[in-house]
Structure formats: C-alpha cells, structure tokens
Write a protein that holds these residues in place. Structure first.
Motif, PDB file in Angstrom:
ATOM      1  N   ALA A 168      -1.842  10.562   5.726  1.00 55.43           N
ATOM      2  CA  ALA A 168      -3.167  11.066   5.346  1.00 55.43           C
ATOM      3  C   ALA A 168      -3.775  10.209   4.242  1.00 55.43           C
ATOM      4  O   ALA A 168      -4.965   9.869   4.290  1.00 55.43           O
ATOM      5  CB  ALA A 168      -3.071  12.524   4.897  1.00 55.43           C
ATOM      6  N   ARG A 169      -2.968   9.856   3.244  1.00 53.51           N
ATOM      7  CA  ARG A 169      -3.473   9.006   2.160  1.00 53.51           C
ATOM      8  C   ARG A 169      -3.874   7.623   2.682  1.00 53.51           C
ATOM      9  O   ARG A 169      -4.880   7.051   2.255  1.00 53.51           O
ATOM     10  CB  ARG A 169      -2.402   8.859   1.073  1.00 53.51           C
ATOM     11  CG  ARG A 169      -2.093  10.144   0.322  1.00 53.51           C
ATOM     12  CD  ARG A 169      -3.281  10.644  -0.460  1.00 53.51           C
ATOM     13  NE  ARG A 169      -3.683   9.690  -1.502  1.00 53.51           N
ATOM     14  CZ  ARG A 169      -4.784   9.810  -2.224  1.00 53.51           C
ATOM     15  NH1 ARG A 169      -5.630  10.808  -1.982  1.00 53.51           N
ATOM     16  NH2 ARG A 169      -5.072   8.938  -3.160  1.00 53.51           N
ATOM     17  N   LEU A 170      -3.106   7.094   3.612  1.00 50.74           N
ATOM     18  CA  LEU A 170      -3.423   5.788   4.163  1.00 50.74           C
ATOM     19  C   LEU A 170      -4.735   5.826   4.935  1.00 50.74           C
ATOM     20  O   LEU A 170      -5.617   4.971   4.738  1.00 50.74           O
ATOM     21  CB  LEU A 170      -2.283   5.325   5.078  1.00 50.74           C
ATOM     22  CG  LEU A 170      -2.461   3.956   5.738  1.00 50.74           C
ATOM     23  CD1 LEU A 170      -2.417   2.851   4.699  1.00 50.74           C
ATOM     24  CD2 LEU A 170      -1.385   3.737   6.800  1.00 50.74           C
TER      25      LEU A 170
ATOM     26  N   TYR B 218       1.922  13.382   4.568  1.00 50.32           N
ATOM     27  CA  TYR B 218       1.125  13.145   3.361  1.00 50.32           C
ATOM     28  C   TYR B 218       0.801  11.650   3.222  1.00 50.32           C
ATOM     29  O   TYR B 218      -0.341  11.271   2.931  1.00 50.32           O
ATOM     30  CB  TYR B 218       1.873  13.632   2.126  1.00 50.32           C
ATOM     31  CG  TYR B 218       1.112  13.403   0.847  1.00 50.32           C
ATOM     32  CD1 TYR B 218       0.139  14.304   0.418  1.00 50.32           C
ATOM     33  CD2 TYR B 218       1.333  12.257   0.071  1.00 50.32           C
ATOM     34  CE1 TYR B 218      -0.588  14.087  -0.743  1.00 50.32           C
ATOM     35  CE2 TYR B 218       0.610  12.027  -1.094  1.00 50.32           C
ATOM     36  CZ  TYR B 218      -0.347  12.947  -1.486  1.00 50.32           C
ATOM     37  OH  TYR B 218      -1.069  12.720  -2.640  1.00 50.32           O
ATOM     38  N   GLN B 219       1.795  10.780   3.442  1.00 50.11           N
ATOM     39  CA  GLN B 219       1.571   9.341   3.318  1.00 50.11           C
ATOM     40  C   GLN B 219       0.534   8.844   4.329  1.00 50.11           C
ATOM     41  O   GLN B 219      -0.337   8.040   3.984  1.00 50.11           O
ATOM     42  CB  GLN B 219       2.886   8.585   3.509  1.00 50.11           C
ATOM     43  CG  GLN B 219       3.821   8.656   2.324  1.00 50.11           C
ATOM     44  CD  GLN B 219       5.008   7.719   2.504  1.00 50.11           C
ATOM     45  OE1 GLN B 219       5.699   7.776   3.517  1.00 50.11           O
ATOM     46  NE2 GLN B 219       5.249   6.862   1.537  1.00 50.11           N
TER      47      GLN B 219
ATOM     48  N   HIS C 295       4.243  11.672  -3.607  1.00 52.38           N
ATOM     49  CA  HIS C 295       3.864  13.039  -3.960  1.00 52.38           C
ATOM     50  C   HIS C 295       4.756  14.031  -3.223  1.00 52.38           C
ATOM     51  O   HIS C 295       5.001  13.881  -2.024  1.00 52.38           O
ATOM     52  CB  HIS C 295       2.395  13.279  -3.584  1.00 52.38           C
ATOM     53  CG  HIS C 295       1.945  14.683  -3.841  1.00 52.38           C
ATOM     54  ND1 HIS C 295       1.692  15.170  -5.106  1.00 52.38           N
ATOM     55  CD2 HIS C 295       1.700  15.710  -2.981  1.00 52.38           C
ATOM     56  CE1 HIS C 295       1.303  16.428  -5.018  1.00 52.38           C
ATOM     57  NE2 HIS C 295       1.304  16.775  -3.739  1.00 52.38           N
TER      58      HIS C 295
ATOM     59  N   ASP D 262      -0.102   6.829  -5.455  1.00 58.24           N
ATOM     60  CA  ASP D 262      -0.719   7.958  -4.754  1.00 58.24           C
ATOM     61  C   ASP D 262       0.046   8.356  -3.494  1.00 58.24           C
ATOM     62  O   ASP D 262      -0.200   9.414  -2.912  1.00 58.24           O
ATOM     63  CB  ASP D 262      -2.176   7.640  -4.408  1.00 58.24           C
ATOM     64  CG  ASP D 262      -2.305   6.489  -3.417  1.00 58.24           C
ATOM     65  OD1 ASP D 262      -1.400   5.634  -3.383  1.00 58.24           O
ATOM     66  OD2 ASP D 262      -3.297   6.449  -2.677  1.00 58.24           O
ATOM     67  N   MET D 263       1.000   7.501  -3.077  1.00 57.31           N
ATOM     68  CA  MET D 263       1.822   7.826  -1.914  1.00 57.31           C
ATOM     69  C   MET D 263       3.040   8.666  -2.273  1.00 57.31           C
ATOM     70  O   MET D 263       3.667   9.260  -1.402  1.00 57.31           O
ATOM     71  CB  MET D 263       2.293   6.531  -1.226  1.00 57.31           C
ATOM     72  CG  MET D 263       1.194   5.741  -0.565  1.00 57.31           C
ATOM     73  SD  MET D 263       0.630   6.564   0.944  1.00 57.31           S
ATOM     74  CE  MET D 263      -0.660   5.439   1.476  1.00 57.31           C
TER      75      MET D 263
ATOM     76  N   ARG E  84       0.822  -1.218   0.000  1.00 56.83           N
ATOM     77  CA  ARG E  84       0.000   0.000   0.000  1.00 56.83           C
ATOM     78  C   ARG E  84       0.850   1.260   0.000  1.00 56.83           C
ATOM     79  O   ARG E  84       0.551   2.238  -0.706  1.00 56.83           O
ATOM     80  CB  ARG E  84      -0.928  -0.003   1.229  1.00 56.83           C
ATOM     81  CG  ARG E  84      -1.894   1.193   1.250  1.00 56.83           C
ATOM     82  CD  ARG E  84      -2.838   1.151   0.060  1.00 56.83           C
ATOM     83  NE  ARG E  84      -3.622   2.359  -0.098  1.00 56.83           N
ATOM     84  CZ  ARG E  84      -3.248   3.428  -0.810  1.00 56.83           C
ATOM     85  NH1 ARG E  84      -2.075   3.442  -1.433  1.00 56.83           N
ATOM     86  NH2 ARG E  84      -4.053   4.470  -0.933  1.00 56.83           N
TER      87      ARG E  84
ATOM     88  N   GLU F  88      -8.010  14.333   8.112  1.00 57.25           N
ATOM     89  CA  GLU F  88      -8.141  12.894   7.873  1.00 57.25           C
ATOM     90  C   GLU F  88      -8.124  12.106   9.182  1.00 57.25           C
ATOM     91  O   GLU F  88      -8.854  11.123   9.333  1.00 57.25           O
ATOM     92  CB  GLU F  88      -7.024  12.400   6.951  1.00 57.25           C
ATOM     93  CG  GLU F  88      -7.155  12.854   5.508  1.00 57.25           C
ATOM     94  CD  GLU F  88      -8.477  12.438   4.880  1.00 57.25           C
ATOM     95  OE1 GLU F  88      -9.063  11.414   5.311  1.00 57.25           O
ATOM     96  OE2 GLU F  88      -8.924  13.133   3.953  1.00 57.25           O
TER      97      GLU F  88
ATOM     98  N   GLN G  97      -7.122   7.804   4.636  1.00 59.68           N
ATOM     99  CA  GLN G  97      -8.218   8.158   3.734  1.00 59.68           C
ATOM    100  C   GLN G  97      -8.792   6.939   3.021  1.00 59.68           C
ATOM    101  O   GLN G  97      -9.958   6.939   2.603  1.00 59.68           O
ATOM    102  CB  GLN G  97      -7.674   9.154   2.709  1.00 59.68           C
ATOM    103  CG  GLN G  97      -8.677   9.864   1.857  1.00 59.68           C
ATOM    104  CD  GLN G  97      -7.964  10.847   0.933  1.00 59.68           C
ATOM    105  OE1 GLN G  97      -7.307  10.456  -0.031  1.00 59.68           O
ATOM    106  NE2 GLN G  97      -8.084  12.129   1.239  1.00 59.68           N
ATOM    107  N   ASP G  98      -7.991   5.892   2.904  1.00 59.37           N
ATOM    108  CA  ASP G  98      -8.374   4.724   2.095  1.00 59.37           C
ATOM    109  C   ASP G  98      -9.199   3.741   2.922  1.00 59.37           C
ATOM    110  O   ASP G  98      -8.741   2.660   3.295  1.00 59.37           O
ATOM    111  CB  ASP G  98      -7.111   4.054   1.559  1.00 59.37           C
ATOM    112  CG  ASP G  98      -7.409   3.062   0.443  1.00 59.37           C
ATOM    113  OD1 ASP G  98      -8.605   2.753   0.227  1.00 59.37           O
ATOM    114  OD2 ASP G  98      -6.460   2.601  -0.204  1.00 59.37           O
TER     115      ASP G  98
END
Length: 472
Positions: free
Chosen positions: A335-337, A332-333, A125, A122-123, A117, A145, A339-340
């Motif tokens: 937050a993306r995690l 950032y990573q 960025h 998307d991680m 993951r 998030e 969020q999923d």
C-alpha cells in the motif's frame, strides 16, 4: 477473463501486466516477414485443440492420492530446467560457470531502486491489526490504494472501486481461484497460442479445468497482418471446433502484454474480443487480473489483484483467500509503495524504461548479428526468437534437444512447445537482466548455434550426395 454468453458458453478473463515496457522500441524484426512468407508452403497447422494435461501422465508414487500423483507429475515434467538452474545458478564471483537464466520472465534490472524504497522508514510499521486475520479480500487500506493506483496508471474513465478489489498472493493463485469458481470440472477456457504455459497448471490442478487452444502461426498473409496475429475469425473457428467435440467453453483468457509474443492488444481489438465473448460486453462477466511481478519486478513478493464488478465472483474468490492471502505486513508495504506516485512516476518508471530499452537493444542487435529472425512487439521482458533453421527435420524432438544443448552449455531458455506453439523451433529469450549476464548468456547461445549450424550444414551436404552410411 471474459465469460461467454450461455448460448455459446464463454466468459472473459484478462490478465494485465507489465505496462512499464509499453513505450520500448520494438516491432517485428525486418527479417521475419520474409522468413514467414517463404514458409507458407508448409503444412497448415490445426486451427484449434483441447488440452489434455495428463495425456502423457505416468507416476509410481503409490503413497500419493490420484490427485497428488497428478500434481507431482506436473512438477516433475514442467520444472526440469528451473530445478537444474537453481542447483547451479550463475554468480560472478562464487559460480562463474553456473547457469545464466534467460528463461524466466523476471525483471532483474531495478533491484537497487526497489531495495532502497522498501527499506525506507515509512515501510517499517507494525500495529495489532497487521498481525491479525484481515478481511479475506485484503485490508481496506490496501484495496483503496490499489483502486487509486490502477485508476490513475490505467487511465480508467471512471474511478475503480475498492469493493471490487480482491487481493491474493500472486497471479497463479488468481488464475486457480477464478477458474475454480467460474467453471465446472471438465470445462475449458479458450486461449490463443503460444501462451504462458504455466496457466495449464493454474487452471487444472485445483479445478480440473482445461484449455482450448486457438492456434496462431507465424505466416504473414498480407500487408496488414503480422505473425501470430489473433483475430475474431480465428476465435470463432476455434470455438466452433471445440464445441463440435462436446467441450463446454466457459471463458476467454487474454494476457496483455501477451506472453511470450509481447503483443499489446489495442482498445479496438479488445472491444472486438469482448464482443466475441459476450456478443455484448458485460462488465459483470469481465474479470481483470493484475500483479506487481512484472510492473515492479517483484515476483518474489507474491502480490496479485482481481478486479471484478461481479460481487458473487468476488465473494467466492475471497473465500479462497484463506489459502492464498498475504500477511498484513506485506499488505502495508505494498500500500505504501502504490501510494508513492512521485517516486513511481519520477524515479522508478523512467529508470526502469531506460534500463529495459538498453537491454532490449543489446539483445536484438546480437540476434540480428547472428541472422536470427524474431518477434518483439515492445512490451514484456522477452523476445520470441525463430530458431527453426537450426532444426534439420523441424520436429519438437529436435527442439527439445536444442533446448538441452543450451542448458548443457549453461544458459536456460524456454522452448516453444512449453507455450503450445505449433511450429517447432521457436524460443523465448528474456532480456531483462544485467549487461554482464546478458553478454555471457548471448555468448553461450552463439556457441550452441554455431555448432548446430555446422551439424545442419553437414547433414544437408550428406543428403545431397549419396547416402553417407554406404561405403564406396
């Protein structure tokens, strides 16, 4: 943490983690209740105590300040097993005779899922704002998030607010910062024992804050009681005892799931404990901590969250984030995690639960085969194991020697004294590891216990006859 009313000087702090194991099969082992009932004639332990972290302090580091010597002493005295492990880590191919670590509370079962993951596009960025100093509370996108994630997975009755979120690099930093801004030097937090022993360092090294112990024991006194059960009555007695010694108690620390017992406090119990802390629960004096180290098995990522509705506390802790912040790229990573939700709910959590359940089943079956009582309440990555029968005199010195035998036999465990347990002979066994390491670790544990059992039996036979040291 729960701050107490000024009248009785206590303030609550809670640490919440590892919801991912809450539906795992568990409970108190069948053999433990009988074992505990048979030991009720033992001397009653003290109901409370006040920690003195430097009571045994010695140091010859003349180049350090007094604070520096204390900090170094903590490291030297508390990290021996961990340092030894890192110098001789087990590796199936490179070091098959190395140390198996069943002492550190980490989840090593889902690295494949997390690696996949975190490696997705998307991680990856980068933008200028991620390379600049952020708001010290954490980037707003991350705090949003976190608030959404905790609202959803913790089933919050009302949405949590991003402005009440502060982000630091791990739970240890959270404890240190929060204790420092809530307490004066020399104050204390009330904490039930056994507890995760590193909290002693977390609250002491920066703020010179102590822990006041609520001693729990393994005795079962009735059908509706369990080993090491916390009650308001025990909190009351400990608070009165500590106050009688002139110690100012500023808060109550509860870990949920409890470490090392694996207890999950029920909503009713938490309400009772909050009522004890405040006489009337006050959201502005209740501070919640959460970290990804347990739920996501990413202790190396160093990500922790404070949620508090007290903006004075949030601001004070945020000012310390200058020293305990996260890089923008990590924020950032994370937050993306978070969020999923689809991946977390449909892939990660079900597989993590299944792997934890299988590992837990294997280790508990091994313990039962060895005839070892244990406490396992269905949460956390560890089992609280009763090895008292392997101690001849039932002393902490014998407990330390048994721990050393395990380490010499290349398996690292955590012994009860490190958790301020008042009954010598309890150990924490971490089961959240791959099957091959668990099998080898349990094999090495069995070897030590077989030898120790024989020594205890020989000593018992010797004691029942004439003194062995006398010639006939």
């Amino acid at each position: 943490m729960f701050p107490v009313s000024h009248k009785e000087s206590i303030a609550p702090t809670t640490s919440s983690s590892s919801a991912s194991t809450q539906d795992m099969e568990g409970g108190c082992d069948d053999g433990l209740q009988g074992e505990c009932l048979r030991k009720t004639d033992q001397k009653q332990p003290k109901l409370y105590g006040v920690g003195d972290p430097t009571a045994m302090f010695t140091s010859d580091s003349s180049c350090l300040s007094s604070r520096g010597r204390v900090i170094k002493w903590f490291w030297d005295s508390a990290e021996e097993g961990y340092r030894t492990y890192h110098m001789d880590e087990y590796d199936e191919d490179k070091n098959p005779n190395g140390i198996i670590n069943l002492g550190t509370s980490e989840n090593k079962l889902c690295f494949d899922l997390l690696s996949w993951r975190l490696a997705q596009n998307d991680m990856l960025h980068v933008e200028p704002s991620l390379l600049q100093y952020p708001d010290w509370r954490g980037h707003l996108f991350l705090r949003e998030e976190v608030a959404r994630f905790l609202s959803f997975y913790c089933k919050s009755p009302a949405p949590l607010k991003p402005e009440n979120v502060v982000v630091l690099n791990g739970g240890a930093s959270l404890f240190s910062a929060l204790a420092t801004v809530l307490c004066e030097a020399g104050d204390a937090f009330l904490i039930p024992t056994p507890y995760y022993g590193a909290i002693t360092q977390h609250v002491y090294l920066y703020g010179n804050i102590r822990l006041a112990y609520v001693y729990l024991d393994s005795k079962v006194t009735g059908l509706n009681t369990r080993p090491f059960q916390l009650t308001v009555e025990k909190l009351e007695m400990a608070l009165q005892g500590v106050n009688s010694e002139g110690v100012q108690v500023k808060g109550l620390i509860l870990i949920n799931p409890q470490n090392p017992l694996g207890d999950i406090y029920s909503p009713e119990e938490l309400q009772e404990f909050l009522g004890f802390a405040m006489r009337l629960p006050d959201p502005r004096r209740t501070h919640v901590m959460w970290a990804t180290s347990k739920d996501f098995g990413m202790s190396g990522l160093r990500f922790g969250v404070l949620y508090t509705e007290n903006q004075h506390v949030a601001t004070a802790v945020a000012s310390l984030c200058r020293y305990h912040g996260l890089s923008g790229l990590v924020q950032y990573q994370v937050a993306r995690l978070l969020q999923d939700h689809d991946w977390i709910s449909q892939v990660y959590l079900p597989e993590n639960h299944a792997r934890l359940r299988a590992a837990h089943t294997y280790v508990t079956e091994e313990l039962r085969a060895l005839g070892i009582p244990f406490v396992s309440r269905g949460a956390g990555f560890f089992i609280w194991v009763d090895l008292r029968k392997y101690l001849r005199k039932g002393t902490f010195e014998e407990e330390a020697l048994l721990w050393r035998q395990f380490l010499d036999n290349k398996v690292l465990l955590s012994f009860g004294k490190a958790f301020e347990c008042k009954e010598p002979g309890w150990f924490r066994v971490v089961f959240s590891d791959k099957k091959n390491r668990l099998c080898l670790g349990m094999q090495r544990i069995r070897q030590v216990l077989d030898r120790q059992s024989q020594e205890v039996e020989d000593a018992s036979l010797c004691h029942s006859q004439e003194p062995c040291s006398q010639p006939r």
